[in-house]
Write a protein that holds these residues in place. Structure first.
Motif, PDB file in Angstrom:
ATOM      1  N   VAL A  30       0.844  -1.207   0.000  1.00  0.00           N
ATOM      2  CA  VAL A  30       0.000   0.000   0.000  1.00  0.00           C
ATOM      3  C   VAL A  30       0.873   1.250   0.000  1.00  0.00           C
ATOM      4  CG1 VAL A  30      -1.637   1.354   1.382  1.00  0.00           C
ATOM      5  CG2 VAL A  30      -1.938  -1.123   1.178  1.00  0.00           C
ATOM      6  N   TYR A  34       5.027   5.855  -0.944  1.00  0.00           N
ATOM      7  CA  TYR A  34       5.368   6.763   0.154  1.00  0.00           C
ATOM      8  C   TYR A  34       6.789   6.414   0.583  1.00  0.00           C
ATOM      9  CZ  TYR A  34       0.472   8.137   0.803  1.00  0.00           C
ATOM     10  OH  TYR A  34      -0.790   8.631   0.631  1.00  0.00           O
ATOM     11  N   TRP A  95      -6.309   9.936  -1.360  1.00  0.00           N
ATOM     12  CA  TRP A  95      -6.940   8.646  -1.065  1.00  0.00           C
ATOM     13  C   TRP A  95      -5.887   7.605  -0.710  1.00  0.00           C
ATOM     14  CZ3 TRP A  95      -8.510  11.509  -5.451  1.00  0.00           C
ATOM     15  CH2 TRP A  95      -7.557  11.507  -6.476  1.00  0.00           C
ATOM     16  N   LEU A  97      -6.403   3.284   0.184  1.00  0.00           N
ATOM     17  CA  LEU A  97      -7.277   2.154   0.540  1.00  0.00           C
ATOM     18  C   LEU A  97      -6.430   0.918   0.813  1.00  0.00           C
ATOM     19  CD1 LEU A  97     -10.165   2.280  -2.128  1.00  0.00           C
ATOM     20  CD2 LEU A  97     -10.021   3.500   0.053  1.00  0.00           C
ATOM     21  N   TRP A 102      -8.738  -2.829  -3.583  1.00  0.00           N
ATOM     22  CA  TRP A 102      -8.339  -2.173  -4.835  1.00  0.00           C
ATOM     23  C   TRP A 102      -9.050  -2.790  -6.043  1.00  0.00           C
ATOM     24  CZ3 TRP A 102      -2.215  -2.153  -4.371  1.00  0.00           C
ATOM     25  CH2 TRP A 102      -1.856  -1.320  -3.306  1.00  0.00           C
ATOM     26  N   GLY A 103      -9.085  -2.010  -7.108  1.00  0.00           N
ATOM     27  CA  GLY A 103      -9.516  -2.529  -8.406  1.00  0.00           C
ATOM     28  C   GLY A 103     -11.017  -2.658  -8.558  1.00  0.00           C
ATOM     29  N   GLN A 104     -11.779  -2.053  -7.644  1.00  0.00           N
ATOM     30  CA  GLN A 104     -13.238  -2.141  -7.740  1.00  0.00           C
ATOM     31  C   GLN A 104     -13.879  -0.765  -7.877  1.00  0.00           C
ATOM     32  OE1 GLN A 104     -14.659  -5.105  -4.621  1.00  0.00           O
ATOM     33  NE2 GLN A 104     -12.455  -5.030  -4.196  1.00  0.00           N
ATOM     34  N   GLY A 105     -13.020   0.215  -8.170  1.00  0.00           N
ATOM     35  CA  GLY A 105     -13.546   1.564  -8.371  1.00  0.00           C
ATOM     36  C   GLY A 105     -13.976   2.267  -7.097  1.00  0.00           C
ATOM     37  N   ALA A 107     -12.066   3.888  -4.833  1.00  0.00           N
ATOM     38  CA  ALA A 107     -11.407   5.183  -4.604  1.00  0.00           C
ATOM     39  C   ALA A 107     -12.053   6.292  -5.444  1.00  0.00           C
ATOM     40  CB  ALA A 107      -9.900   5.094  -4.850  1.00  0.00           C
ATOM     41  N   PRO A 108     -12.235   6.082  -6.771  1.00  0.00           N
ATOM     42  CA  PRO A 108     -12.905   7.150  -7.518  1.00  0.00           C
ATOM     43  C   PRO A 108     -14.332   7.419  -7.051  1.00  0.00           C
ATOM     44  CG  PRO A 108     -12.318   5.289  -8.968  1.00  0.00           C
ATOM     45  CD  PRO A 108     -11.697   5.036  -7.639  1.00  0.00           C
ATOM     46  N   THR A 131       0.942  13.339  -6.779  1.00  0.00           N
ATOM     47  CA  THR A 131       1.522  12.087  -6.306  1.00  0.00           C
ATOM     48  C   THR A 131       2.872  11.883  -6.983  1.00  0.00           C
ATOM     49  OG1 THR A 131       1.079   9.735  -5.909  1.00  0.00           O
ATOM     50  CG2 THR A 131       0.503  10.569  -8.087  1.00  0.00           C
ATOM     51  N   ASN A 135       3.539   6.770  -9.433  1.00  0.00           N
ATOM     52  CA  ASN A 135       2.312   6.206  -8.861  1.00  0.00           C
ATOM     53  C   ASN A 135       1.176   6.271  -9.884  1.00  0.00           C
ATOM     54  OD1 ASN A 135       0.093   5.408  -7.399  1.00  0.00           O
ATOM     55  ND2 ASN A 135       0.544   6.692  -5.610  1.00  0.00           N
ATOM     56  N   PRO A 137      -1.415   4.023 -10.407  1.00  0.00           N
ATOM     57  CA  PRO A 137      -2.789   3.789  -9.940  1.00  0.00           C
ATOM     58  C   PRO A 137      -3.459   5.055  -9.420  1.00  0.00           C
ATOM     59  CG  PRO A 137      -1.349   2.029  -9.186  1.00  0.00           C
ATOM     60  CD  PRO A 137      -0.465   3.056  -9.826  1.00  0.00           C
ATOM     61  N   SER A 138      -2.734   5.843  -8.659  1.00  0.00           N
ATOM     62  CA  SER A 138      -3.329   7.068  -8.126  1.00  0.00           C
ATOM     63  C   SER A 138      -3.632   8.059  -9.257  1.00  0.00           C
ATOM     64  CB  SER A 138      -2.382   7.697  -7.102  1.00  0.00           C
ATOM     65  OG  SER A 138      -3.025   8.757  -6.441  1.00  0.00           O
ATOM     66  N   ARG A 140      -4.506   7.205 -12.194  1.00  0.00           N
ATOM     67  CA  ARG A 140      -5.725   6.707 -12.849  1.00  0.00           C
ATOM     68  C   ARG A 140      -6.962   7.235 -12.106  1.00  0.00           C
ATOM     69  NH1 ARG A 140      -7.436   6.150 -16.704  1.00  0.00           N
ATOM     70  NH2 ARG A 140      -8.817   4.377 -16.397  1.00  0.00           N
ATOM     71  N   LYS A 144      -9.910   9.449 -13.667  1.00  0.00           N
ATOM     72  CA  LYS A 144     -11.322   9.038 -13.614  1.00  0.00           C
ATOM     73  C   LYS A 144     -12.205  10.137 -13.031  1.00  0.00           C
ATOM     74  CE  LYS A 144     -10.346   4.093 -13.207  1.00  0.00           C
ATOM     75  NZ  LYS A 144     -10.599   2.859 -12.446  1.00  0.00           N
TER      76      LYS A 144
HETATM   77  C1  LIG Z   1      -4.653   4.610  -5.631  1.00  0.00           C
HETATM   78  C2  LIG Z   1      -5.724   3.738  -4.990  1.00  0.00           C
HETATM   79  C3  LIG Z   1      -6.465   4.551  -3.928  1.00  0.00           C
HETATM   80  C4  LIG Z   1      -6.710   3.317  -6.085  1.00  0.00           C
HETATM   81  O1  LIG Z   1      -7.887   2.770  -5.499  1.00  0.00           O
HETATM   82  P1  LIG Z   1      -8.877   1.792  -6.283  1.00  0.00           P
HETATM   83  O2  LIG Z   1     -10.157   1.783  -5.527  1.00  0.00           O
HETATM   84  O3  LIG Z   1      -8.188   0.500  -6.542  1.00  0.00           O
HETATM   85  O4  LIG Z   1      -9.096   2.559  -7.669  1.00  0.00           O
HETATM   86  P2  LIG Z   1      -9.599   1.880  -9.044  1.00  0.00           P
HETATM   87  O5  LIG Z   1     -10.370   0.636  -8.782  1.00  0.00           O
HETATM   88  O6  LIG Z   1     -10.271   2.975  -9.804  1.00  0.00           O
HETATM   89  O7  LIG Z   1      -8.242   1.493  -9.768  1.00  0.00           O
HETATM   90  C5  LIG Z   1      -7.355   2.536 -10.150  1.00  0.00           C
HETATM   91  C6  LIG Z   1      -6.107   1.935 -10.769  1.00  0.00           C
HETATM   92  O8  LIG Z   1      -5.410   1.183  -9.781  1.00  0.00           O
HETATM   93  C7  LIG Z   1      -4.703   0.124 -10.426  1.00  0.00           C
HETATM   94  N1  LIG Z   1      -5.049  -1.120  -9.768  1.00  0.00           N
HETATM   95  C8  LIG Z   1      -6.279  -1.685  -9.642  1.00  0.00           C
HETATM   96  N2  LIG Z   1      -6.195  -2.819  -8.931  1.00  0.00           N
HETATM   97  C9  LIG Z   1      -4.902  -2.969  -8.599  1.00  0.00           C
HETATM   98  C10 LIG Z   1      -4.173  -3.955  -7.880  1.00  0.00           C
HETATM   99  N3  LIG Z   1      -4.812  -4.989  -7.317  1.00  0.00           N
HETATM  100  N4  LIG Z   1      -2.845  -3.788  -7.740  1.00  0.00           N
HETATM  101  C11 LIG Z   1      -2.212  -2.742  -8.271  1.00  0.00           C
HETATM  102  N5  LIG Z   1      -2.850  -1.761  -8.949  1.00  0.00           N
HETATM  103  C12 LIG Z   1      -4.162  -1.886  -9.121  1.00  0.00           C
HETATM  104  C13 LIG Z   1      -5.080   0.136 -11.889  1.00  0.00           C
HETATM  105  O9  LIG Z   1      -4.079   0.870 -12.565  1.00  0.00           O
HETATM  106  C14 LIG Z   1      -6.377   0.928 -11.878  1.00  0.00           C
HETATM  107  O10 LIG Z   1      -6.592   1.626 -13.083  1.00  0.00           O
HETATM  108  P3  LIG Z   1      -7.660   1.008 -14.141  1.00  0.00           P
HETATM  109  O11 LIG Z   1      -8.999   1.034 -13.452  1.00  0.00           O
HETATM  110  O12 LIG Z   1      -7.580   1.917 -15.296  1.00  0.00           O
HETATM  111  O13 LIG Z   1      -7.206  -0.399 -14.421  1.00  0.00           O
HETATM  112  C15 LIG Z   1      -5.113   2.485  -4.335  1.00  0.00           C
HETATM  113  O14 LIG Z   1      -4.340   1.841  -5.305  1.00  0.00           O
HETATM  114  C16 LIG Z   1      -4.241   2.822  -3.134  1.00  0.00           C
HETATM  115  O15 LIG Z   1      -4.707   2.990  -2.019  1.00  0.00           O
HETATM  116  N6  LIG Z   1      -2.915   2.880  -3.361  1.00  0.00           N
HETATM  117  C17 LIG Z   1      -1.948   3.085  -2.294  1.00  0.00           C
HETATM  118  C18 LIG Z   1      -2.006   4.456  -1.658  1.00  0.00           C
HETATM  119  C19 LIG Z   1      -1.703   5.552  -2.628  1.00  0.00           C
HETATM  120  O16 LIG Z   1      -0.795   5.452  -3.447  1.00  0.00           O
HETATM  121  N7  LIG Z   1      -2.472   6.630  -2.487  1.00  0.00           N
HETATM  122  C20 LIG Z   1      -2.283   7.809  -3.278  1.00  0.00           C
HETATM  123  C21 LIG Z   1      -1.238   8.654  -2.692  1.00  0.00           C
HETATM  124  S1  LIG Z   1      -1.134  10.160  -3.615  1.00  0.00           S
END
Ligand SMILES: CC(C)(COP(=O)(O)OP(=O)(O)OC[C@H]1O[C@@H](n2cnc3c(N)ncnc32)[C@H](O)[C@@H]1OP(=O)(O)O)[C@@H](O)C(=O)NCCC(=O)NCCS
Length: 179
Positions: A30, A34, A95, A97, A102-105, A107-108, A131, A135, A137-138, A140, A144
Motif C-alpha cells: 500500500v 510513500y 486517497w 485504501l 483495490w480494483g473495484q472503483g 477510490a474514484p 503524487t 504512482n 494507480p493514483s 488513474r 477518472k
Molecule cells: C490509488 C488507490 C487509492 C486506487 O484505489 P482503487 O479503488 O483501486 O481505484 P480503481 O479501482 O479505480 O483502480 C485505479 C487503478 O489502480 C490500479 N489497480 C487496480 N487494482 C490494482 C491492484 N490490485 N494492484 C495494483 N494496482 C491496481 C489500476 O491501474 C487501476 O486503473 P484502471 O482502473 O484503469 O485499471 C489504491 O491503489 C491505493 O490505495 N494505493 C496506495 C495508496 C496511494 O498510493 N495513495 C495515493 C497517494 S497520492
C-alpha cells in the motif's frame, strides 16, 4: 458530516477504525509510493491529524466505509495543502485504501463525493491532486475524476530527499465547474 455514494459511506473517524487503519498503512505494498510505512503510533497520529483537521477546518479527510458489510476501506477527502507549491491553489484531494479493496472503483467513487463536497459546500475554486510520478494507480483515479495533468506544475516534493525515486511529483487539476 457524512457523504454517501452507491456503495460507500464517507464518515468521521472512530476509535474502532484504528486497528484497520494501522494495518493498511503498515502494509509495504500500500505504501510503496510513500517514503516509508507507518508504525502504530504514526498511524494513530495520522488519524488524530485528520480529526483535528476536521475540527479546525483545514481538512476533510474521512473514513471510507463499505455499506454492504461495514468494512473500513481507508481514507479519502480534501485538505489544505500544508507546504508551498507555487503553481497550486489551496486544496488537495487524496486517497489511500487497503489492498484487499483495490480494483473495484471504490477510490474514484468515494473521491467523487469528496470532490463534489469541495466544489458545492467549500466553494473551492479549484482542486488539485499530486503524487509521485511513478504512482500510476493514483493517477488513474485522478483521471477518472476528470482531473487533468498540468505538466508545467510538476514539482519535486520538498519533504523527500534529493535523488529519492519518489521525489518527482506530478500535479493534476480541476476547476470548479460552477465557476
Ligand atoms: C490509488 C488507490 C487509492 C486506487 O484505489 P482503487 O479503488 O483501486 O481505484 P480503481 O479501482 O479505480 O483502480 C485505479 C487503478 O489502480 C490500479 N489497480 C487496480 N487494482 C490494482 C491492484 N490490485 N494492484 C495494483 N494496482 C491496481 C489500476 O491501474 C487501476 O486503473 P484502471 O482502473 O484503469 O485499471 C489504491 O491503489 C491505493 O490505495 N494505493 C496506495 C495508496 C496511494 O498510493 N495513495 C495515493 C497517494 S497520492
Amino acid at each position: 458530516m457524512n457523504l454517501e455514494t452507491e456503495r460507500l459511506l464517507l464518515r468521521e473517524w472512530r476509535d474502532a477504525d484504528r486497528d484497520a487503519f494501522a494495518a493498511i498503512v503498515a502494509d509495504p505494498h500500500v505504501m510503496r509510493f510513500y517514503p516509508a510505512t507507518r508504525s502504530r503510533a504514526e498511524a494513530d497520529a495520522w488519524i488524530d491529524k485528520m480529526i483535528e483537521g476536521r475540527a479546525n477546518g483545514t481538512g476533510q479527510f474521512l473514513a471510507v466505509e463499505r455499506k454492504s458489510d461495514g468494512a473500513m476501506l481507508g481514507l479519502t477527502g480534501t485538505a489544505d495543502i500544508n507546504f508551498a507549491i507555487p503553481t497550486a491553489p489551496k486544496l488537495e484531494i487524496g486517497w489511500v485504501l487497503g489492498q484487499d479493496y483495490w480494483g473495484q472503483g471504490y477510490a474514484p467513487e468515494a473521491a467523487r463525493a469528496a470532490l463534489e463536497h469541495a466544489f458545492t459546500q467549500l466553494n473551492a475554486p479549484e482542486v488539485v491532486a499530486f503524487t509521485a510520478r511513478v504512482n500510476l494507480p493514483s493517477q488513474r483515479v485522478m483521471q477518472k475524476l476528470g482531473l487533468v495533468r498540468d505538466p508545467a506544475a510538476d514539482f519535486d516534493h520538498p519533504r523527500i530527499p534529493e535523488g529519492h525515486p519518489l521525489r518527482a511529483h506530478v500535479l493534476y487539476r480541476l476547476a470548479n465547474p460552477q465557476g
